[in-house]
Design an enzyme around this catalytic site. Structure first.
Site, PDB file in Angstrom:
ATOM      1  N   LYS A 196       0.816  -1.215   0.000  1.00  0.00           N
ATOM      2  CA  LYS A 196       0.000   0.000   0.000  1.00  0.00           C
ATOM      3  C   LYS A 196       0.852   1.269   0.000  1.00  0.00           C
ATOM      4  O   LYS A 196       0.447   2.304  -0.534  1.00  0.00           O
ATOM      5  CB  LYS A 196      -0.946  -0.032   1.207  1.00  0.00           C
ATOM      6  CG  LYS A 196      -2.066  -1.061   1.078  1.00  0.00           C
ATOM      7  CD  LYS A 196      -3.024  -0.985   2.251  1.00  0.00           C
ATOM      8  CE  LYS A 196      -4.229  -1.900   2.025  1.00  0.00           C
ATOM      9  NZ  LYS A 196      -3.873  -3.291   1.831  1.00  0.00           N
TER      10      LYS A 196
ATOM     11  N   GLU B  73      -3.087   7.213   8.202  1.00  0.00           N
ATOM     12  CA  GLU B  73      -3.632   8.263   7.347  1.00  0.00           C
ATOM     13  C   GLU B  73      -4.590   9.136   8.133  1.00  0.00           C
ATOM     14  O   GLU B  73      -5.121   8.719   9.168  1.00  0.00           O
ATOM     15  CB  GLU B  73      -4.425   7.649   6.180  1.00  0.00           C
ATOM     16  CG  GLU B  73      -3.615   6.911   5.165  1.00  0.00           C
ATOM     17  CD  GLU B  73      -4.520   6.335   4.062  1.00  0.00           C
ATOM     18  OE1 GLU B  73      -5.764   6.391   4.231  1.00  0.00           O
ATOM     19  OE2 GLU B  73      -3.984   5.841   3.075  1.00  0.00           O
TER      20      GLU B  73
ATOM     21  N   HIS C 278     -15.652  -2.211   7.910  1.00  0.00           N
ATOM     22  CA  HIS C 278     -14.818  -2.028   6.713  1.00  0.00           C
ATOM     23  C   HIS C 278     -14.948  -3.176   5.714  1.00  0.00           C
ATOM     24  O   HIS C 278     -14.132  -3.278   4.792  1.00  0.00           O
ATOM     25  CB  HIS C 278     -13.343  -1.842   7.099  1.00  0.00           C
ATOM     26  CG  HIS C 278     -13.129  -0.765   8.110  1.00  0.00           C
ATOM     27  ND1 HIS C 278     -13.331   0.566   7.853  1.00  0.00           N
ATOM     28  CD2 HIS C 278     -12.749  -0.840   9.419  1.00  0.00           C
ATOM     29  CE1 HIS C 278     -13.073   1.276   8.933  1.00  0.00           C
ATOM     30  NE2 HIS C 278     -12.716   0.460   9.901  1.00  0.00           N
TER      31      HIS C 278
ATOM     32  N   ARG D 272      -6.862  -7.802  -8.809  1.00  0.00           N
ATOM     33  CA  ARG D 272      -7.557  -9.078  -9.003  1.00  0.00           C
ATOM     34  C   ARG D 272      -9.006  -8.791  -9.380  1.00  0.00           C
ATOM     35  O   ARG D 272      -9.445  -7.635  -9.412  1.00  0.00           O
ATOM     36  CB  ARG D 272      -7.521  -9.894  -7.714  1.00  0.00           C
ATOM     37  CG  ARG D 272      -8.114  -9.130  -6.529  1.00  0.00           C
ATOM     38  CD  ARG D 272      -8.218  -9.968  -5.269  1.00  0.00           C
ATOM     39  NE  ARG D 272      -8.507  -9.193  -4.085  1.00  0.00           N
ATOM     40  CZ  ARG D 272      -9.701  -8.760  -3.726  1.00  0.00           C
ATOM     41  NH1 ARG D 272     -10.761  -9.000  -4.505  1.00  0.00           N
ATOM     42  NH2 ARG D 272      -9.885  -8.062  -2.612  1.00  0.00           N
TER      43      ARG D 272
ATOM     44  N   ARG E 141     -55.170 -19.992  43.087  1.00  0.00           N
ATOM     45  CA  ARG E 141     -54.681 -20.543  44.351  1.00  0.00           C
ATOM     46  C   ARG E 141     -54.327 -19.429  45.351  1.00  0.00           C
ATOM     47  O   ARG E 141     -53.230 -19.394  45.897  1.00  0.00           O
ATOM     48  CB  ARG E 141     -53.459 -21.430  44.097  1.00  0.00           C
ATOM     49  CG  ARG E 141     -53.754 -22.634  43.229  1.00  0.00           C
ATOM     50  CD  ARG E 141     -52.525 -23.529  43.094  1.00  0.00           C
ATOM     51  NE  ARG E 141     -52.824 -24.702  42.308  1.00  0.00           N
ATOM     52  CZ  ARG E 141     -52.282 -24.987  41.120  1.00  0.00           C
ATOM     53  NH1 ARG E 141     -51.404 -24.163  40.596  1.00  0.00           N
ATOM     54  NH2 ARG E 141     -52.602 -26.089  40.476  1.00  0.00           N
TER      55      ARG E 141
ATOM     56  N   LYS F  70     -64.567 -27.486  48.137  1.00  0.00           N
ATOM     57  CA  LYS F  70     -63.618 -28.091  47.185  1.00  0.00           C
ATOM     58  C   LYS F  70     -63.112 -29.388  47.794  1.00  0.00           C
ATOM     59  O   LYS F  70     -62.164 -29.406  48.578  1.00  0.00           O
ATOM     60  CB  LYS F  70     -62.470 -27.100  46.934  1.00  0.00           C
ATOM     61  CG  LYS F  70     -61.465 -27.495  45.879  1.00  0.00           C
ATOM     62  CD  LYS F  70     -60.472 -26.351  45.677  1.00  0.00           C
ATOM     63  CE  LYS F  70     -59.303 -26.726  44.787  1.00  0.00           C
ATOM     64  NZ  LYS F  70     -59.695 -27.020  43.417  1.00  0.00           N
TER      65      LYS F  70
ATOM     66  N   HIS G  66     -64.427 -35.557  43.798  1.00  0.00           N
ATOM     67  CA  HIS G  66     -63.867 -36.590  42.915  1.00  0.00           C
ATOM     68  C   HIS G  66     -64.498 -37.915  43.298  1.00  0.00           C
ATOM     69  O   HIS G  66     -64.930 -38.113  44.427  1.00  0.00           O
ATOM     70  CB  HIS G  66     -62.346 -36.631  43.045  1.00  0.00           C
ATOM     71  CG  HIS G  66     -61.676 -35.444  42.415  1.00  0.00           C
ATOM     72  ND1 HIS G  66     -60.977 -35.525  41.241  1.00  0.00           N
ATOM     73  CD2 HIS G  66     -61.615 -34.144  42.791  1.00  0.00           C
ATOM     74  CE1 HIS G  66     -60.501 -34.330  40.919  1.00  0.00           C
ATOM     75  NE2 HIS G  66     -60.887 -33.477  41.863  1.00  0.00           N
TER      76      HIS G  66
END
EC number: 6.4.1.1
Length: 1105
Positions: free
Chosen positions: A152, A236, A271, A328, A570, A667, A699
């Site tokens: 570079k 830079e 980048h 390239r 409950r 109940k 029940h």
């Protein structure tokens, strides 16, 4: 050679331009040397290798691929005429960097030329030189040009010589932090470090202030060293918010250089380019001319041949600065091809053969821009996790195609394995249109058509980019992604079909999730499903049905807007098994009422009045109808049983009516109400509260339920609970048909038609067959009057039976029932309703599992590792039982553990729902609803597992019951409606053999296409696991007291522990047990981790005394 003295850059540029023009004129008269290429090797992999192979095939050139050991299944080796292994024994990337192997393969197989692609060796001058030295042509610039452009600093110097503007920066790589400091003192901040010998964003760091300088210098240096083998940097001045514009150039061997206009590559992340556009939108024509002219001049300056790219930054004032030359072919060359109609790879090959650009018809005045093109790089990266690469198998791959769409890909196909070894690029999608909006519309449409399953992709992120106004206006810069955080508001991918296949495959491989060890299969007969969905308990909806209970409630309310709905609350436990902060109970009732709940049946498992009053207040504040339920135990008709006498119930009812209940409920969860006790209790309540509606629930375990409910009705009960005939009896409720028939023609006539009862029952009789693996009759064949002795609640009776079988105590259920009665006495004779009934049951199973009598438990209470539920009950976590806690049992168990005084929830800090919602959104995304927040508040672990289930398998409520429970049979065809207008046609094809990872591949046909999923075989994987057992005669070996999963390990290896100190927590079938140390000593070795699954007596850890 001509030698010039040092002079101004402008004078030097003028001389060079004159020289260039005379060279160009001279070469035009030269005889062209043309050497055709017969065989090309691509020293690369993936889509770029395939791109070159296709161009070669079109030109009649034979192709050669090379591949690493990890790439044996990659598509690029199949697309070539020949393929050869390179880099045997090397790391995946190192194989493609091994120049000797590549050259050896080329020479042994008569390769004329090598194309380097991009990345890997494409910008390595030593590779280009190795090709030349071996007599193989390098399809690219000369080695000397590759070297100059790859450095570079030298490239920057050449640019300056060519009169091309550059960003102020160092002339050579810096070698110390001091040089960086001197530069920043001269030019100020911000500055940027760049790797001198590589790109791609590696070794690149922006520094905005002096304090950051040293750290970023060190980081940039180490990154560059790791990536390129050389940590050299140059520095830079950093240009704020520039556009990144690059110009495509093409040169031949005779000095001809043309440009093919520019590309805008400003949309970058760290980048690295994400989206590329050609031409650059909103670019001033004069600036375009300067960019292209400078690019051509720079190429001529170095005698550039073949394809390359000159890159620039353009600041907000329209000034451009040279960055670098990529010697390239670029990843994004595709967009240039689309707008110029020039095949760059064809041109590369022909130039390498010796053709001139004019001979190929490539003259500058012939190159025109036609429309716009956009390239999106679809990668296997997860934008929600910082673009973390994802790997795995592509279970589904369907691409977007059509007019204006080009796809460049390699291994993008169903069944392909995305490895962690290489770049995450999956496919390049290129869209073309007459202008930028048209190209964007085509790209958006194509991306929406993609279906990629098995790995995460960045498609949702790309779709957000394409819909962004700044992008569509063509005004993006390199800060575009950073300044638009809304790009990361990603639309979730539904993936419903593939997730359903995963679920079906899981059930086919591992069988139904049957909670008891029976071989019963769901009935093959499907009932005619009524149009109304049915309810389920709150946590069971998530745990077992894998559905959202709130969604079910909403659907019910929409279908039956005028039918009152009732729920169980409950008290201070809301719908859970523990205490919650008061505001959580109030909030739950509020949300339940908003979603369609009408009546709140409020109870407490100990009849602990403060807990009940809180629940009643919460239900009333939400605007609900309050039904206070008194939990029943004992026998009010037996004068010898005085703890829970008639007077006890009447006094409790007085308090509840005084508190403002609208309805009173009895109940009776164990079915202990006999006809006489029912008449006595209900009659007394009716006399005392003539205007309060009375509701009785029981029940039928003992078989006397119908008689008891008739007696209650005669005594003044307004409502009794029943079950439809086909679901009644045993531990369920009394028969609906029996009650309706017995009251017909009497003053208690229900007004219900028996014919309708029978029709309703018939539906449930067929439906019940679908749940055969879960039916209590799989192991229970009748009710049992011994319930009057052990007082086990109906629901718990079947659960205990199920738990006993799952823990290997199925043959000891009689002992479990006896132990239940003994455990109840140990705990002081409790009201037994969830969760208090569970506490008694946990203690009973603990006693049977460890062969303990009641006397032994009392005697050894200070050393035994009791179930966590028992310990927490004795601490006072669910309230204070009638008559107080049992002593000295309580004190011996708790020792120094803290005790809760008074109502447990009163001491809990308020729940912060905003914080909880944020946590849920962070964990599960923004689709969290207020109802989800309440689910997580009540059942954090269950909700987490439910979300994990739906994330893995999607919503399964679209499956019918048999498919949900048992999966499809091989060759079975069926339909699944995901939503209105979207129906899946599925056929189960086959089950594969077990692989080394313990998985089986399950094959389906979905909408006519083959699909497969990999499913872990849990049984096979369990068989592969061998866990040591604790030896009972070795005092320091601590074994699991029961089968289960390790929730938490509380100690570390080498830690000193005291006798009775908690070692770990186990969980099985909702029961948690703390394993305490039976001795003092040192933890020698730990054999488990959190989430380990253990069998009984599996070794947990060893302690040395």
């Amino acid at each position: 050679m001509l030698r010039f003295s040092h002079r101004s850059a402008l004078g030097l540029l003028a001389i060079r331009r004159v020289w260039s023009m005379t060279r160009s004129a001279h070469t035009a008269s030269q005889t062209l040397e043309y050497k055709p290429i017969k065989k090309v090797m691509v020293a690369n992999r993936g889509e770029i290798a395939i791109r070159v192979f296709r161009a070669c095939t079109e030109l009649g050139i034979r192709t050669v691929a090379v591949y690493s050991e990890q790439d044996t299944g990659q598509m690029h080796r199949q697309k070539a005429d020949e393929a050869y292994l390179i880099g045997k024994g090397l790391l995946p990337v190192a194989a493609y960097l091994h120049i000797p192997d590549i050259i050896k393969v080329a020479k042994e197989n008569d390769v004329d030329a090598i194309h380097p692609g991009y990345g890997f060796l494409s910008e390595r001058a030593d590779f280009a030189q190795a090709c030349v030295d071996a007599g193989v042509r390098f399809i690219g610039p000369t080695p000397d040009v590759v070297r100059k452009m790859g450095d570079k600093v030298e490239a920057r110097s050449i640019a300056i010589s060519a009169g091309v503007p550059v960003v102020p920066g160092t002339d050579a790589p810096i070698s110390s932090l001091q040089e960086a400091q001197e530069f920043s003192n001269s030019y100020g901040f911000p500055i940027i470090f760049k790797a001198a010998y590589g790109g791609g964003g590696r070794g690149m760091r922006v520094v905005r202030e002096y304090e950051e300088l040293e750290e970023n210098y060190q980081r940039a240096y180490s990154e560059a060293l790791a990536a390129f083998g050389n940590g050299a940097l140059f520095v830079e001045k950093f240009i704020e918010k520039p556009r990144h514009i690059e110009v495509q150039i093409l040169g031949d061997k005779y000095g001809n250089v043309i440009h093919l206009y520019e590309r805008d590559c400003s949309i970058q992340r760290r980048h690295q380019k994400v989206v590329e556009i050609a031409p650059a939108a909103q670019l001033d024509p004069h600036l375009r001319d300067r960019l292209t002219a400078d690019s051509v001049n720079l190429a001529r300056q170095v005698g550039y041949e073949n394809a390359g790219t000159v890159e620039f930054l353009v600041d907000k004032h329209g000034k451009h600065y040279f960055i670098e030359v990529n010697s390239r072919l670029q990843v994004e060359h595709t967009v240039t091809e689309e707008i110029t109609d020039v095949d760059l790879v064809h041109a590369q090959l022909r130039v390498c053969e010796g053709r001139s650009l004019p001979e190929l018809g490539l003259k500058q005045d012939k190159i025109r821009i036609n429309g716009y093109a956009i390239q999106c790089r679809v990668t296997t990266e997860d934008p929600a996790r910082g673009f973390q690469p994802d790997t795995g198998r592509l279970e589904v791959f369907r691409s977007g195609e059509g007019m204006g769409i080009r796809l460049d890909s390699a291994s993008a196909f169903q069944g392909a394995v995305i490895s962690p070894h290489y770049d995450s690029l999956l496919v390049k999608v290129i869209a073309s249109g007459k202008d930028l909006p048209a190209a964007s519309a085509k790209m958006s449409r194509a991306l929406a058509e993609f279906r990629v399953r098995g790995v995460k992709t960045n498609i949702p992120f790309l779709q957000n980019v394409l819909s962004n106004n700044q992008f569509l206006n063509g005004t993006v810069d390199t800060q575009f992604i950073d300044e638009n955080p809304d790009l990361f508001n990603l639309k979730p991918v539904q993936n419903r079909a593939q997730k359903l296949l995963h679920y079906l495959g899981h059930v086919m491989v591992n069988g139904p999730t049957t909670p008891i060890p029976v071989k019963a299969k769901p009935s093959p007969i499907d009932p005619v499903i009524p149009p109304v969905p049915l309810g389920a308990t709150f946590d069971v909806a998530m745990r077992f049905l894998c559905e959202c209970p709130w969604k079910r409630l909403q659907e019910l309310r929409a279908l039956m807007p005028n039918v009152p709905f009732q729920m169980l609350l409950r008290g201070a436990n809301a719908v859970g098994y523990t205490n919650y902060p008061d505001n959580a109970v109030f909030k739950f009732c509020e949300v339940a009422k908003e979603n369609g709940m009408d009546i709140f049946r409020v109870f407490d498992s100990l009849n602990y009045l403060p807990n009940m009053l809180l629940g009643m207040e919460a239900a009333g504040a939400a605007g609900g109808v309050v039904e206070a339920a008194i939990s029943y135990t004992g026998d009010v008709s037996d004068p010898t049983r005085q703890k829970y006498s008639l007077d006890y119930y009447l006094k409790l009812a007085d308090e509840l009516v005084k508190a403002g209940t609208h309805i009173l409920c009895i109940k009776d969860m164990a079915g202990l109400l006999k006809p006489d006790s029912g008449r006595l209790l209900v009659g007394a309540l009716r006399d005392r509260f003539p205007n309060v509606p009375i509701h009785v629930h029981t029940h039928d375990t003992a078989g006397a339920g119908v008689a008891a409910m008739l007696a209650c009705a005669e005594a003044g009960a307004d409502i009794v609970d029943v079950a439809v005939d086909s679901m009644a009896g045993m531990t369920s409720q009394p028969s609906m048909g029996a009650i309706v028939a017995c009251t017909k023609g009497t003053k208690l006539n229900t007004g219900i038609s028996l014919e309708k009862v029978f029709d309703y029952s018939e539906y449930w009789e067929v439906t019940r067959g679908l749940y055969a693996p879960f039916d209590c009759t799989a192991t229970m064949k009748s009710g049992n009057a011994d319930v009057y002795e052990n007082e086990i609640p109906g629901g718990q009776y079947t659960n205990l039976h199920f738990q006993a079988h799952s823990m290997g105590l199925g043959n000891k259920f009689k002992e479990v029932k006896k132990a239940y009665a003994e455990a109840n006495k140990l705990l002081g004779d409790l009201i037994k309703v969830t969760p208090s009934s569970k506490i008694v049951g946990d203690l009973a199973q603990f006693m049977v599992q460890n062969s303990l009598t009641r006397a032994e438990v009392e005697e050894r209470a200070d050393e035994l590792s009791f179930p966590l539920s028992v310990v927490e009950f004795l601490q006072g976590h669910i309230g204070i039982p009638h008559g107080g806690f049992p002593e000295p049992f309580r004190s011996k168990v708790l020792k120094s553990l803290p005790r809760v005084e008074g109502r447990p929830g009163a001491s809990l800090p308020p729940m912060d729902f905003q914080v909880l919602e944020k946590q849920l959104r962070d964990a599960h995304g923004d689709e969290i609803t207020p109802e989800d927040v309440m689910s997580a508040a009540m059942y954090p672990k269950v909700f987490q597992e439910f979300k994990e289930f739906t994330r893995t398998f999607g919503p399964v409520d679209c499956l019918d019951t048999r498919l949900f429970l048992d999966g499809p049979k091989i060759a079975e065809e069926f339909e699944v409606e995901l939503e209105r207008g979207k129906t899946l046609h599925i056929k189960a094809l086959a089950l594969g053999d077990l692989n080394k990872a313990g998985q089986r591949e399950v094959f389906f046909e979905l909408n006519g296409q083959l699909r497969s999923v990999l499913v872990k075989d849990t049984v096979a994987m369990k068989e592969m696991h061998f866990h040591p057992k604790a030896l009972k005669d070795v005092r320091g070996q601590i074994g699991a007291p029961m089968p289960g999963k390790v929730v938490e390990v509380k100690v570390k290896q080498g830690q000193q522990v005291e006798k009775g100190q908690p070692l770990c927590v186990l969980s099985a079938m909702k029961m948690e047990t703390v394993v305490n140390s039976p001795l003092s000593g040192t933890v020698a070795k730990i054999y488990v981790t959190a989430d380990s699954t253990l069998e009984g007596d599996d070794l947990i850890l060893e302690i040395t005394e």
